[in-house]
Design a protein around this motif. Structure first.
Motif: not given
Length: 394
Positions: A14-17, A31-39, A52-57, A269-274
């Protein structure tokens, strides 16, 4: 090759972008900064080619975003780290809402860019349609997918190529490998490359179907096909995006992550990752620890771990360098991301017999979700503390 078996519990739920206009289309783990980039394609009327590119922890907290105009659909995304910082590989030069080239753009937190600026455009092939790109961080290769016909993906024919990333960044495109594909009859929702294999994510919202395939780069043979049931019951459930997920750019135990988008009845809208299970590690992998504070019983007892599927085995025996007692809750070391549980796990360890005479030699250890392994005992123990223990990452 990773095994496309039952997926692990969520990486994100349920991540919010940054944009509320559309579902995510692609995702990348840096993986270096351990961040997600989502387009996401930005559905603003009159500007349909903006993304729009979101950057998430790692836990899904939104850090910042970037708006990129004259891009396309955001069908895939690559994140490159060089001496100057972070570069995005994304859609460029759109035609009918889909890219005909790719762009290499410096990431600017909360900034903007034009993906069709000639200075950032890269054109591996001409005369192709609905192109996109991503990166295999374990090989530092750019992976580029293209269509020979301008149709929806179920009817599409075309190919997927991979290139040396440094050469591609400089504008030189000499394929290291090429695969062709025919009409699949399935809706493509993302792809990634990991080592000798390329993985494709298929499915659509209307049928609530999700499938991942694994193809051999050398032969083009489909080696695995797996239906995915992760995140069942989500409203407007739709597969969106794939990427390599590891603890470092060259991680030999990297695996594949995938996204499932959702939309509530209120339109949120939200995003789920596995991810799929990490491949096993063999031999044991050393775990960094503070050598100024702790010393192993011998070279055989340096902190280390192994993975078998999602079972983590930890092996160590440490003492305090200065001979003082172990403090309640003292952290011995921290496991890397791929070996961490999703909640605190209690483990049974042992303490040296010299430290305990009439009481039990068992000691309680804990590993937290951040991977920190700590000791919990009220006896102010001195001497060696060790563990030949395992836990299930669940």
């Amino acid at each position: 090759m990773i095994k496309l078996a039952a997926v692990t519990p969520p990486l994100l739920a349920g991540a919010t972008l940054a944009s509320a206009a559309s579902l995510a289309q692609s995702v990348y783990w840096e993986s270096v900064d351990q961040l997600w980039y989502v387009c996401q394609p930005d559905g603003t009327p009159g500007d349909l080619d903006r993304v729009t590119v979101s950057r998430l922890t790692a836990d899904g907290t939104l850090l910042d975003k970037m708006s990129i105009s004259r891009a396309g659909h955001g069908a895939n995304l690559g994140v490159e780290r060089d001496a100057a910082g972070i570069r995005l590989w994304t859609d460029a030069v759109p035609s009918g809402g889909w890219a005909t080239a790719v762009a290499r753009i410096p990431y600017a937190p909360n900034g903007t860019a034009d993906a069709s600026d000639p200075s950032v455009v890269r054109t591996p092939r001409t005369g192709v349609y609905r192109v996109s790109a991503t990166i295999d961080p374990t090989r530092r290769q750019l992976v580029y997918r293209w269509q020979s016909n301008n149709v929806a993906s179920p009817q599409a024919t075309g190919g997927i190529d991979r290139y040396d990333l440094a050469a591609a960044a400089a504008g030189t495109f000499t394929p290291l490998q090429k695969l062709s594909y025919g009409a699949s009859g399935k809706t493509l929702q993302g792809y990634t490359s990991l080592g000798d294999h390329v993985y494709h994510l298929y499915g659509d919202q209307a049928q609530d179907n999700v499938t991942v395939t694994c193809t051999d780069w050398a032969s083009g043979t489909v080696l695995q096909s797996q239906d995915v049931t992760a995140f069942p019951g989500l409203p407007f459930r739709e597969p969106e995006g794939m990427c390599v997920f590891g603890n470092s750019p060259g991680d030999p135990a990297a695996t594949v992550a995938f996204g499932i988008g959702a939309r509530t009845d209120a339109g949120v809208r939200n995003l789920n990752l596995a991810r799929f299970p990490h491949p096993g590690t063999d031999p044991w992998v050393p775990i960094p620890y503070n050598t100024a504070l702790y010393k192993p019983n011998s070279d055989n007892y340096v902190p280390q771990y192994r993975l078998a599927g999602d079972q983590v085995f930890v092996h160590f025996s440490l003492a305090k360098v200065d001979g003082t007692a172990w403090a309640q809750g003292e952290t011995l070391f921290q496991l890397p991301l791929r070996a961490r549980p999703d909640r605190t796990q209690r483990l049974l360890g042992v303490v040296s017999g010299q430290a305990v005479t009439t009481d039990t030699m068992a000691v309680r250890l804990e590993v937290a979700a951040d991977g920190k392994v700590s000791v919990w005992d009220e006896r102010s123990l001195k001497g060696w503390i060790g563990g030949d223990v395992s836990l299930w990452v669940c």
